[in-house]
Design a protein around this motif. Structure first.
Motif, mmCIF file in Angstrom:
data_model
loop_
_atom_site.group_PDB
_atom_site.id
_atom_site.type_symbol
_atom_site.label_atom_id
_atom_site.label_comp_id
_atom_site.label_asym_id
_atom_site.label_seq_id
_atom_site.Cartn_x
_atom_site.Cartn_y
_atom_site.Cartn_z
ATOM 1 N N GLY A 187 -15.549 25.597 -25.172
ATOM 2 C CA GLY A 187 -16.482 25.146 -24.132
ATOM 3 C C GLY A 187 -17.604 24.264 -24.637
ATOM 4 N N CYS A 188 -17.283 23.300 -25.523
ATOM 5 C CA CYS A 188 -18.344 22.395 -25.989
ATOM 6 C C CYS A 188 -18.801 21.477 -24.852
ATOM 7 C CB CYS A 188 -17.859 21.558 -27.181
ATOM 8 S SG CYS A 188 -16.674 20.277 -26.766
ATOM 9 N N LEU A 189 -19.934 20.808 -25.060
ATOM 10 C CA LEU A 189 -20.482 19.885 -24.065
ATOM 11 C C LEU A 189 -19.601 18.645 -23.931
ATOM 12 C CD1 LEU A 189 -24.320 19.739 -24.925
ATOM 13 C CD2 LEU A 189 -23.282 20.859 -22.944
ATOM 14 N N GLN A 190 -19.692 18.013 -22.769
ATOM 15 C CA GLN A 190 -19.062 16.711 -22.526
ATOM 16 C C GLN A 190 -20.126 15.763 -21.963
ATOM 17 O OE1 GLN A 190 -16.050 18.642 -19.799
ATOM 18 N NE2 GLN A 190 -14.796 17.013 -20.666
ATOM 19 N N PHE A 191 -20.075 14.519 -22.366
ATOM 20 C CA PHE A 191 -21.005 13.496 -21.867
ATOM 21 C C PHE A 191 -20.219 12.303 -21.341
ATOM 22 C CE2 PHE A 191 -24.155 14.744 -25.502
ATOM 23 C CZ PHE A 191 -24.719 15.742 -24.723
ATOM 24 N N ILE A 192 -20.793 11.595 -20.376
ATOM 25 C CA ILE A 192 -20.273 10.265 -20.031
ATOM 26 C C ILE A 192 -21.341 9.266 -20.487
ATOM 27 C CG2 ILE A 192 -19.369 8.722 -18.265
ATOM 28 C CD1 ILE A 192 -18.479 11.154 -16.652
ATOM 29 N N PRO A 193 -21.091 8.627 -21.642
ATOM 30 C CA PRO A 193 -22.109 7.770 -22.264
ATOM 31 C C PRO A 193 -22.600 6.673 -21.320
ATOM 32 C CG PRO A 193 -20.267 8.106 -23.780
ATOM 33 C CD PRO A 193 -19.851 8.686 -22.454
ATOM 34 N N GLY A 194 -23.893 6.396 -21.384
ATOM 35 C CA GLY A 194 -24.476 5.261 -20.665
ATOM 36 C C GLY A 194 -24.761 5.514 -19.197
ATOM 37 N N THR A 195 -24.630 6.757 -18.735
ATOM 38 C CA THR A 195 -24.811 7.043 -17.297
ATOM 39 C C THR A 195 -26.233 7.526 -16.976
ATOM 40 O OG1 THR A 195 -23.905 9.241 -17.758
ATOM 41 C CG2 THR A 195 -22.406 7.632 -16.761
ATOM 42 N N HIS A 196 -27.129 7.493 -17.955
ATOM 43 C CA HIS A 196 -28.436 8.150 -17.790
ATOM 44 C C HIS A 196 -29.444 7.372 -16.965
ATOM 45 C CE1 HIS A 196 -28.319 5.586 -21.287
ATOM 46 N NE2 HIS A 196 -29.629 5.581 -21.382
ATOM 47 N N ARG A 197 -29.115 6.134 -16.570
ATOM 48 C CA ARG A 197 -30.107 5.352 -15.812
ATOM 49 C C ARG A 197 -29.822 5.298 -14.324
ATOM 50 N NH1 ARG A 197 -30.045 2.163 -20.461
ATOM 51 N NH2 ARG A 197 -31.970 2.374 -21.653
ATOM 52 N N THR A 198 -28.711 5.873 -13.909
ATOM 53 C CA THR A 198 -28.364 5.890 -12.476
ATOM 54 C C THR A 198 -28.129 7.322 -12.056
ATOM 55 O OG1 THR A 198 -27.166 3.835 -12.848
ATOM 56 C CG2 THR A 198 -26.784 4.926 -10.742
ATOM 57 N N MET A 199 -28.832 7.765 -11.013
ATOM 58 C CA MET A 199 -28.601 9.123 -10.510
ATOM 59 C C MET A 199 -27.482 9.104 -9.477
ATOM 60 S SD MET A 199 -30.361 11.581 -11.919
ATOM 61 C CE MET A 199 -30.438 12.929 -10.724
ATOM 62 N N PHE A 200 -26.423 9.863 -9.757
ATOM 63 C CA PHE A 200 -25.311 9.985 -8.814
ATOM 64 C C PHE A 200 -25.508 11.196 -7.898
ATOM 65 C CE2 PHE A 200 -23.832 7.733 -12.550
ATOM 66 C CZ PHE A 200 -23.256 6.604 -11.980
ATOM 67 N N TYR A 201 -26.577 11.936 -8.167
ATOM 68 C CA TYR A 201 -26.902 13.122 -7.366
ATOM 69 C C TYR A 201 -28.305 12.959 -6.808
ATOM 70 C CZ TYR A 201 -22.956 14.839 -10.031
ATOM 71 O OH TYR A 201 -21.713 14.965 -10.604
ATOM 72 N N ASP A 202 -28.528 13.510 -5.646
ATOM 73 C CA ASP A 202 -29.818 13.428 -4.970
ATOM 74 C C ASP A 202 -30.406 14.839 -4.944
ATOM 75 O OD1 ASP A 202 -31.929 13.351 -3.239
ATOM 76 O OD2 ASP A 202 -30.845 12.337 -1.602
ATOM 77 N N GLU A 203 -31.425 15.026 -5.760
ATOM 78 C CA GLU A 203 -31.973 16.388 -5.894
ATOM 79 C C GLU A 203 -32.849 16.803 -4.709
ATOM 80 O OE1 GLU A 203 -33.401 15.419 -9.900
ATOM 81 O OE2 GLU A 203 -32.563 17.336 -10.528
ATOM 82 N N THR A 204 -33.035 15.891 -3.738
ATOM 83 C CA THR A 204 -33.736 16.316 -2.523
ATOM 84 C C THR A 204 -32.750 16.957 -1.541
ATOM 85 O OG1 THR A 204 -33.512 14.204 -1.359
ATOM 86 C CG2 THR A 204 -35.464 14.464 -2.760
ATOM 87 N N LYS A 205 -31.444 16.785 -1.815
ATOM 88 C CA LYS A 205 -30.443 17.521 -1.025
ATOM 89 C C LYS A 205 -30.428 18.977 -1.468
ATOM 90 C CE LYS A 205 -27.154 13.813 -0.010
ATOM 91 N NZ LYS A 205 -25.735 13.431 -0.035
ATOM 92 N N ARG A 206 -29.817 19.859 -0.664
ATOM 93 C CA ARG A 206 -29.816 21.288 -0.998
ATOM 94 C C ARG A 206 -28.414 21.778 -1.376
ATOM 95 N NH1 ARG A 206 -33.161 21.198 -2.745
ATOM 96 N NH2 ARG A 206 -32.117 22.688 -4.048
ATOM 97 N N MET A 207 -28.400 22.639 -2.399
ATOM 98 C CA MET A 207 -27.146 23.333 -2.746
ATOM 99 C C MET A 207 -27.275 24.765 -2.254
ATOM 100 S SD MET A 207 -26.081 22.176 -6.587
ATOM 101 C CE MET A 207 -27.560 22.669 -7.462
ATOM 102 N N HIS A 208 -26.145 25.385 -1.981
ATOM 103 C CA HIS A 208 -26.158 26.767 -1.495
ATOM 104 C C HIS A 208 -25.695 27.709 -2.583
ATOM 105 C CE1 HIS A 208 -26.046 24.099 1.970
ATOM 106 N NE2 HIS A 208 -26.882 24.999 2.495
ATOM 107 N N TYR A 209 -26.496 28.717 -2.848
ATOM 108 C CA TYR A 209 -26.181 29.666 -3.910
ATOM 109 C C TYR A 209 -25.172 30.694 -3.402
ATOM 110 C CZ TYR A 209 -26.772 33.075 -7.630
ATOM 111 O OH TYR A 209 -26.552 33.937 -8.657
ATOM 112 N N LEU A 210 -23.927 30.556 -3.829
ATOM 113 C CA LEU A 210 -22.859 31.466 -3.407
ATOM 114 C C LEU A 210 -22.051 31.873 -4.638
ATOM 115 C CD1 LEU A 210 -21.618 29.479 -0.257
ATOM 116 C CD2 LEU A 210 -22.733 31.727 -0.216
ATOM 117 N N PRO A 211 -22.567 32.801 -5.436
ATOM 118 C CA PRO A 211 -21.925 33.123 -6.717
ATOM 119 C C PRO A 211 -20.475 33.585 -6.562
ATOM 120 C CG PRO A 211 -23.661 34.720 -6.193
ATOM 121 C CD PRO A 211 -23.756 33.629 -5.185
ATOM 122 N N GLU A 212 -20.167 34.236 -5.444
ATOM 123 C CA GLU A 212 -18.790 34.736 -5.287
ATOM 124 C C GLU A 212 -17.826 33.583 -5.023
ATOM 125 O OE1 GLU A 212 -21.126 34.450 -1.876
ATOM 126 O OE2 GLU A 212 -21.539 35.865 -3.510
#
Ligand SMILES: O=C(O)CCC(=O)C(=O)O
Ligand SMILES: [Fe+2]
Length: 323
Positions: free
Chosen positions: A159-184
């Protein structure tokens, strides 16, 4: 006064590589034997939570347990770890001389565990719903520098880390959106045949474009020996492989997160609320690991909860120079 580059500063070439790819490393901090001994001892000592800054009874235990955030504020080995010059000099090469460590987290992967799903974090409102770090108005860039240290071996199978190089200047996710916590439901979902999860959240809920998919053909695997660390922007697309279970050993990552002093930490809130739990920030403080803080935005912890002073890189250097 022009200060000389210190022993572990990034070279101009390394810095250029870092800015191009969004990460640099791995670097060796501890020899495998040394970390096996130190982590072996520390993991047992961490079970004693008397001096931890967050109380167990306010957080629901989970894979990522927020009550185990910031154990550098009580445990001497972790307190020293976050201030080590091998880390701090490199982070200061990127962020400038005045640096705060604002968060540490454990990332365990047990045999059979899902891989961490692809994600980016800018304000860290991702799971909490409110920004946890706020760069000054007008900053065109946010995020944090994460220093992820392998406390045990991290191979692709483990389970080592994985990166996609060079993607750090564009956000593909919007953190003002909400995720739902559903552990099951969200702890382990097959995505393109790979077992992935985000500790009870489905990170796809934050996608700017719901139909987009990360370009995994560009992904690289960051295998690390126990005791090595890697430095990356939290805005870099990152994930981890599942732990296949071929090895019966777990992999443990320890992420320390750094920002420069103008950044406001946990603005306007007195709690951390995520992963189904809430902890109070009453006993929290950011640690000034290098330079000085002329902004005064954030409450600082100068000592661990057991009274051990945190090392500050400039103060340490000054002491060295006086000898
Ligand atoms: O260790 C992992 O699987 C994920 C680490 C991560 O997302 C982080 O350090 O920000
Ligand atoms: Fe992350």
């Amino acid at each position: 006064m022009i200060s000389e580059p210190s022993a572990f500063s990034l070279s101009a070439e390394e810095l250029a590589t870092f800015h191009r790819r969004g990460y640099i490393g791995p670097f060796t901090l501890y020899e495998p034997d040394e970390i096996a001994e130190k982590w072996g001892r520390t993991r047992l000592e961490l079970l004693d939570r008397r001096d931890a800054v967050y109380r167990d009874d306010t957080a629901i235990s989970n894979t990522t347990n927020i009550s185990n955030y910031d154990r550098h504020l009580d445990h001497p080995f972790l307190a020293e770890h976050i201030t080590r010059p091998q880390i701090v000099d490199r982070v200061a090469s990127i962020l400038g001389p005045d640096v705060l460590c604002w968060r540490t987290e454990f990332f365990p992967k047990h045999p059979g565990d899902e891989g961490t799903d692809w994600h980016q974090a800018d304000t860290f409102a991702n799971a909490s719903g409110t920004p946890q770090i706020q760069w000054p108005n007008g900053s065109d860039f946010g995020g944090t520098i994460t220093v992820w240290c392998a406390l045990s071996e991290a191979t692709v199978d483990m389970g080592c880390l994985q990166f996609i190089p060079g993607t750090h200047r564009t956000m593909f996710y919007d953190e003002t959106k909400r995720m739902h916590y559903l552990p099951e439901r969200n702890s382990s979902v097959l995505k393109d045949g790979v077992k992935r999860g985000f500790f009870g959240y489905d990170y796809r809920e934050l996608q700017v474009d719901p139909d987009w998919k990360p370009d995994e053909s560009q992904a690289i695997s960051m295998e690390m020996r126990a005791g090595q660390f890697i430095v990356f922007w939290s805005t870099l697309m990152h994930a981890s492989h599942p732990h296949t279970g071929k090895s019966r050993e777990m992999r443990m990552g320890y992420a320390a997160r750094y920002v420069p002093t103008p950044v406001e930490i946990y603005p306007g809130t007195s709690v951390i609320e995520e992963y189904g739990g809430t902890v109070s920030l009453e006993r929290y403080g950011a640690v000034l690991v290098s330079g000085e803080d002329t902004y005064g935005h954030n409450r600082l912890a100068t000592h661990t909860t057991r009274g051990v002073p945190f090392k500050n890189r400039s103060a340490a250097e000054a002491t060295e120079a006086r000898r």
